[in-house]
Design a protein around this motif. Structure first.
Motif, PDB file in Angstrom:
ATOM      1  N   ASN A  14       0.845  -1.190   0.000  1.00 21.99           N
ATOM      2  CA  ASN A  14       0.000   0.000   0.000  1.00 21.99           C
ATOM      3  C   ASN A  14       0.880   1.240   0.000  1.00 21.99           C
ATOM      4  O   ASN A  14       1.296   1.737   1.043  1.00 21.99           O
ATOM      5  N   ASP A  56       0.116   4.234  -0.497  1.00 21.93           N
ATOM      6  CA  ASP A  56      -0.484   5.418   0.107  1.00 21.93           C
ATOM      7  C   ASP A  56      -0.189   5.538   1.591  1.00 21.93           C
ATOM      8  O   ASP A  56      -0.449   6.579   2.198  1.00 21.93           O
ATOM      9  N   LEU A  57       0.344   4.483   2.216  1.00 21.22           N
ATOM     10  CA  LEU A  57       0.690   4.553   3.629  1.00 21.22           C
ATOM     11  C   LEU A  57       2.036   5.228   3.846  1.00 21.22           C
ATOM     12  O   LEU A  57       2.392   5.560   4.969  1.00 21.22           O
ATOM     13  N   MET A 102       0.950  -1.580   9.752  1.00 24.80           N
ATOM     14  CA  MET A 102       0.295  -1.152   8.517  1.00 24.80           C
ATOM     15  C   MET A 102      -1.189  -0.883   8.745  1.00 24.80           C
ATOM     16  O   MET A 102      -1.765   0.039   8.156  1.00 24.80           O
ATOM     17  N   ASN A 103      -1.832  -1.666   9.617  1.00 29.76           N
ATOM     18  CA  ASN A 103      -3.234  -1.410   9.948  1.00 29.76           C
ATOM     19  C   ASN A 103      -3.380  -0.087  10.700  1.00 29.76           C
ATOM     20  O   ASN A 103      -4.323   0.675  10.462  1.00 29.76           O
ATOM     21  N   ARG A 113      -2.950   2.683   8.175  1.00 30.60           N
ATOM     22  CA  ARG A 113      -4.127   2.811   7.325  1.00 30.60           C
ATOM     23  C   ARG A 113      -5.233   3.591   8.032  1.00 30.60           C
ATOM     24  O   ARG A 113      -5.857   4.475   7.460  1.00 30.60           O
ATOM     25  N   ASP A 114      -5.461   3.283   9.312  1.00 32.45           N
ATOM     26  CA  ASP A 114      -6.524   3.961  10.046  1.00 32.45           C
ATOM     27  C   ASP A 114      -6.140   5.403  10.375  1.00 32.45           C
ATOM     28  O   ASP A 114      -7.010   6.263  10.492  1.00 32.45           O
ATOM     29  N   GLN A 172      -4.415   7.216   8.320  1.00 35.49           N
ATOM     30  CA  GLN A 172      -4.493   7.896   7.026  1.00 35.49           C
ATOM     31  C   GLN A 172      -5.919   8.311   6.709  1.00 35.49           C
ATOM     32  O   GLN A 172      -6.147   9.316   6.048  1.00 35.49           O
ATOM     33  N   GLU A 191     -12.071   1.948   7.474  1.00 37.25           N
ATOM     34  CA  GLU A 191     -12.904   1.473   6.376  1.00 37.25           C
ATOM     35  C   GLU A 191     -13.914   0.455   6.889  1.00 37.25           C
ATOM     36  O   GLU A 191     -13.620  -0.346   7.769  1.00 37.25           O
TER      37      GLU A 191
END
Length: 233
Positions: free
Chosen positions: A41, A43-44, A208-209, A212-213, A215, A220
Protein backbone atom coordinates in the motif's frame (compact mmCIF):
# COMPACT_ATOMS: atom_id res chain seq x y z
CA UNK A 1 11.55 5.92 18.90
CA UNK A 2 14.91 7.62 18.40
CA UNK A 3 17.87 5.76 16.91
CA UNK A 4 19.78 5.44 20.20
CA UNK A 5 16.79 3.65 21.75
CA UNK A 6 16.73 1.18 18.84
CA UNK A 7 20.44 0.50 19.26
CA UNK A 8 20.08 -0.01 23.02
CA UNK A 9 17.33 -2.58 22.42
CA UNK A 10 19.65 -4.49 20.10
CA UNK A 11 22.58 -4.29 22.54
CA UNK A 12 20.48 -5.71 25.37
CA UNK A 13 18.95 -8.49 23.27
CA UNK A 14 22.02 -9.64 21.35
CA UNK A 15 24.92 -8.54 23.64
CA UNK A 16 26.57 -6.97 20.59
CA UNK A 17 28.28 -3.61 21.18
CA UNK A 18 29.54 -2.70 17.71
CA UNK A 19 27.30 0.24 16.72
CA UNK A 20 28.51 0.16 13.10
CA UNK A 21 27.45 -3.48 12.81
CA UNK A 22 24.11 -2.86 14.57
CA UNK A 23 23.36 0.12 12.32
CA UNK A 24 23.91 -2.04 9.25
CA UNK A 25 21.36 -4.57 10.50
CA UNK A 26 18.90 -1.81 11.43
CA UNK A 27 19.16 -0.30 7.96
CA UNK A 28 18.59 -3.71 6.34
CA UNK A 29 15.52 -4.17 8.55
CA UNK A 30 14.32 -0.65 7.69
CA UNK A 31 14.54 -1.43 3.98
CA UNK A 32 12.65 -4.71 4.55
CA UNK A 33 9.79 -2.87 6.27
CA UNK A 34 9.72 -0.03 3.75
CA UNK A 35 9.71 -2.37 0.73
CA UNK A 36 6.86 -4.39 2.24
CA UNK A 37 4.71 -1.30 2.74
CA UNK A 38 5.62 0.00 -0.73
CA UNK A 39 4.41 -3.21 -2.33
CA UNK A 40 1.21 -3.59 -0.30
CA UNK A 41 0.00 0.00 0.00
CA UNK A 42 2.01 2.94 -1.33
CA UNK A 43 -0.48 5.42 0.11
CA UNK A 44 0.69 4.55 3.63
CA UNK A 45 4.10 6.03 2.91
CA UNK A 46 4.99 9.68 3.27
CA UNK A 47 4.42 11.78 0.16
CA UNK A 48 6.68 14.73 -0.61
CA UNK A 49 5.88 17.55 -3.02
CA UNK A 50 8.27 19.83 -4.86
CA UNK A 51 7.84 22.64 -7.35
CA UNK A 52 10.59 23.13 -9.93
CA UNK A 53 11.17 25.16 -13.11
CA UNK A 54 12.98 22.96 -15.65
CA UNK A 55 14.25 25.89 -17.75
CA UNK A 56 13.71 29.63 -18.01
CA UNK A 57 15.32 29.95 -21.45
CA UNK A 58 14.49 26.94 -23.64
CA UNK A 59 11.70 24.43 -24.15
CA UNK A 60 11.85 21.23 -22.06
CA UNK A 61 11.27 17.86 -23.67
CA UNK A 62 13.15 15.59 -21.22
CA UNK A 63 13.58 16.27 -17.51
CA UNK A 64 15.57 14.45 -14.84
CA UNK A 65 13.32 14.43 -11.78
CA UNK A 66 15.78 12.32 -9.79
CA UNK A 67 18.41 15.06 -9.99
CA UNK A 68 15.99 17.78 -8.95
CA UNK A 69 14.18 16.33 -5.93
CA UNK A 70 15.68 15.48 -2.55
CA UNK A 71 16.28 11.78 -1.86
CA UNK A 72 15.97 8.64 -3.98
CA UNK A 73 12.70 8.89 -5.88
CA UNK A 74 10.74 5.61 -5.96
CA UNK A 75 7.29 6.55 -7.24
CA UNK A 76 5.60 9.54 -8.86
CA UNK A 77 2.13 9.94 -7.38
CA UNK A 78 1.09 12.99 -9.37
CA UNK A 79 2.56 15.56 -11.75
CA UNK A 80 1.18 19.01 -12.55
CA UNK A 81 2.32 21.81 -14.86
CA UNK A 82 1.60 25.55 -14.80
CA UNK A 83 2.30 27.81 -17.75
CA UNK A 84 3.44 31.39 -17.14
CA UNK A 85 -0.02 32.67 -18.12
CA UNK A 86 -1.80 30.48 -15.55
CA UNK A 87 -2.60 30.82 -11.87
CA UNK A 88 -3.26 27.16 -11.04
CA UNK A 89 -1.47 23.89 -11.71
CA UNK A 90 -3.15 21.36 -14.02
CA UNK A 91 -2.52 17.60 -13.88
CA UNK A 92 -0.69 15.95 -16.77
CA UNK A 93 -1.83 12.78 -18.50
CA UNK A 94 0.54 9.84 -18.20
CA UNK A 95 1.00 7.79 -21.35
CA UNK A 96 3.42 5.21 -22.73
CA UNK A 97 5.78 6.43 -25.42
CA UNK A 98 4.22 3.93 -27.86
CA UNK A 99 0.73 5.31 -27.31
CA UNK A 100 -0.45 6.89 -30.62
CA UNK A 101 -1.55 10.11 -28.93
CA UNK A 102 1.85 10.45 -27.24
CA UNK A 103 3.78 9.83 -30.46
CA UNK A 104 1.59 12.43 -32.21
CA UNK A 105 2.44 15.17 -29.71
CA UNK A 106 6.05 13.99 -29.43
CA UNK A 107 6.74 14.55 -33.14
CA UNK A 108 8.54 17.86 -32.73
CA UNK A 109 12.26 17.80 -33.39
CA UNK A 110 14.63 18.09 -30.43
CA UNK A 111 15.82 21.55 -31.45
CA UNK A 112 12.32 22.83 -32.18
CA UNK A 113 11.05 25.96 -30.48
CA UNK A 114 7.48 24.69 -30.74
CA UNK A 115 5.99 23.79 -27.39
CA UNK A 116 2.82 23.19 -25.43
CA UNK A 117 0.32 26.04 -25.33
CA UNK A 118 -2.63 24.34 -23.65
CA UNK A 119 -3.66 21.26 -21.70
CA UNK A 120 -3.42 18.34 -21.49
CA UNK A 121 0.31 17.77 -21.50
CA UNK A 122 1.26 14.11 -21.96
CA UNK A 123 4.08 12.57 -19.94
CA UNK A 124 6.00 9.32 -20.30
CA UNK A 125 8.00 8.15 -17.26
CA UNK A 126 11.28 6.52 -18.23
CA UNK A 127 13.71 4.58 -16.05
CA UNK A 128 11.53 5.24 -13.00
CA UNK A 129 12.49 8.88 -12.46
CA UNK A 130 13.00 10.55 -15.86
CA UNK A 131 10.05 12.20 -17.63
CA UNK A 132 9.40 13.17 -21.24
CA UNK A 133 6.83 15.84 -22.06
CA UNK A 134 4.75 15.80 -25.23
CA UNK A 135 4.55 18.44 -26.52
CA UNK A 136 7.63 20.00 -24.93
CA UNK A 137 7.07 22.56 -22.16
CA UNK A 138 7.64 26.23 -22.96
CA UNK A 139 10.35 28.12 -21.09
CA UNK A 140 9.57 29.12 -17.47
CA UNK A 141 6.84 26.49 -17.07
CA UNK A 142 6.58 25.30 -13.48
CA UNK A 143 6.27 21.63 -12.63
CA UNK A 144 4.90 20.26 -9.39
CA UNK A 145 5.61 16.64 -8.49
CA UNK A 146 4.18 14.60 -5.61
CA UNK A 147 6.41 11.60 -5.02
CA UNK A 148 7.44 8.83 -2.64
CA UNK A 149 11.12 8.68 -1.84
CA UNK A 150 13.29 6.09 -0.13
CA UNK A 151 13.80 7.00 3.53
CA UNK A 152 17.36 7.93 4.52
CA UNK A 153 19.53 5.39 6.30
CA UNK A 154 19.77 5.51 10.08
CA UNK A 155 22.93 7.32 11.15
CA UNK A 156 24.25 8.49 14.51
CA UNK A 157 25.92 11.42 12.71
CA UNK A 158 23.13 12.68 10.44
CA UNK A 159 19.89 10.87 11.27
CA UNK A 160 19.83 10.07 14.98
CA UNK A 161 16.60 11.94 15.78
CA UNK A 162 14.19 10.34 13.34
CA UNK A 163 12.02 12.78 11.39
CA UNK A 164 8.36 11.85 10.96
CA UNK A 165 8.38 13.67 7.63
CA UNK A 166 11.29 11.74 6.11
CA UNK A 167 11.81 8.39 7.82
CA UNK A 168 9.72 5.23 7.92
CA UNK A 169 6.62 5.95 10.04
CA UNK A 170 6.92 5.51 13.81
CA UNK A 171 4.45 2.57 14.13
CA UNK A 172 6.93 0.43 12.14
CA UNK A 173 9.89 1.01 14.49
CA UNK A 174 9.16 -1.93 16.81
CA UNK A 175 8.94 -4.27 13.81
CA UNK A 176 12.25 -2.92 12.46
CA UNK A 177 14.06 -3.56 15.74
CA UNK A 178 12.60 -7.08 15.95
CA UNK A 179 13.65 -7.81 12.37
CA UNK A 180 17.20 -6.61 13.06
CA UNK A 181 17.28 -8.81 16.18
CA UNK A 182 16.24 -11.83 14.14
CA UNK A 183 18.87 -11.10 11.47
CA UNK A 184 21.65 -10.91 14.06
CA UNK A 185 20.60 -14.16 15.77
CA UNK A 186 20.40 -15.85 12.36
CA UNK A 187 24.02 -14.88 11.63
CA UNK A 188 25.00 -16.31 15.01
CA UNK A 189 23.15 -19.59 14.32
CA UNK A 190 21.04 -18.81 17.37
CA UNK A 191 17.62 -20.53 17.22
CA UNK A 192 15.96 -17.47 18.76
CA UNK A 193 15.95 -15.93 15.28
CA UNK A 194 12.63 -17.60 14.40
CA UNK A 195 10.88 -15.97 17.37
CA UNK A 196 12.07 -12.46 16.50
CA UNK A 197 11.36 -12.91 12.79
CA UNK A 198 7.80 -13.94 13.68
CA UNK A 199 7.44 -10.93 15.99
CA UNK A 200 8.65 -8.62 13.20
CA UNK A 201 6.15 -10.01 10.68
CA UNK A 202 3.22 -9.72 13.11
CA UNK A 203 4.16 -6.22 14.27
CA UNK A 204 4.62 -4.94 10.73
CA UNK A 205 1.13 -6.10 9.77
CA UNK A 206 -0.23 -4.41 12.88
CA UNK A 207 1.72 -1.24 12.04
CA UNK A 208 0.29 -1.15 8.52
CA UNK A 209 -3.23 -1.41 9.95
CA UNK A 210 -2.46 1.46 12.33
CA UNK A 211 -1.10 3.56 9.47
CA UNK A 212 -4.13 2.81 7.33
CA UNK A 213 -6.52 3.96 10.05
CA UNK A 214 -4.41 7.06 10.73
CA UNK A 215 -4.49 7.90 7.03
CA UNK A 216 -8.28 7.80 6.86
CA UNK A 217 -10.73 9.96 8.79
CA UNK A 218 -12.44 6.77 9.95
CA UNK A 219 -11.67 3.06 9.59
CA UNK A 220 -12.90 1.47 6.38
CA UNK A 221 -16.13 -0.45 6.73
CA UNK A 222 -17.22 -3.31 4.56
CA UNK A 223 -20.73 -3.36 3.20
CA UNK A 224 -22.67 -6.40 4.46
CA UNK A 225 -24.21 -8.83 2.03
CA UNK A 226 -27.80 -8.01 1.23
CA UNK A 227 -30.28 -10.31 2.87
CA UNK A 228 -32.36 -12.28 0.40
CA UNK A 229 -35.77 -13.66 1.21
CA UNK A 230 -36.14 -17.38 0.77
CA UNK A 231 -38.38 -18.29 -2.10
CA UNK A 232 -40.60 -21.33 -2.05
CA UNK A 233 -41.33 -22.92 -5.39
Amino acid sequence: MVLEMMLERLRLRTKKRDDYYLLGELNAAKDWAWNRIFLLNKDLLITHDTEVTPSTTVVTRNYDLAANVTGVLYAIKMLWVRFTSETDFSPVRFADSSDPIFTYYDRYQTDSTESSSNHPVYVDVRNFDQVRFAPPLPASTEVRVDFIRRPPDFSLDSNADLDAGDDVPEPTHEAIVDKATGQIFNLLDDDRDAYWEGQAEAKLIQAMNVLRDRQLAAPERTKPYRRRARRWL
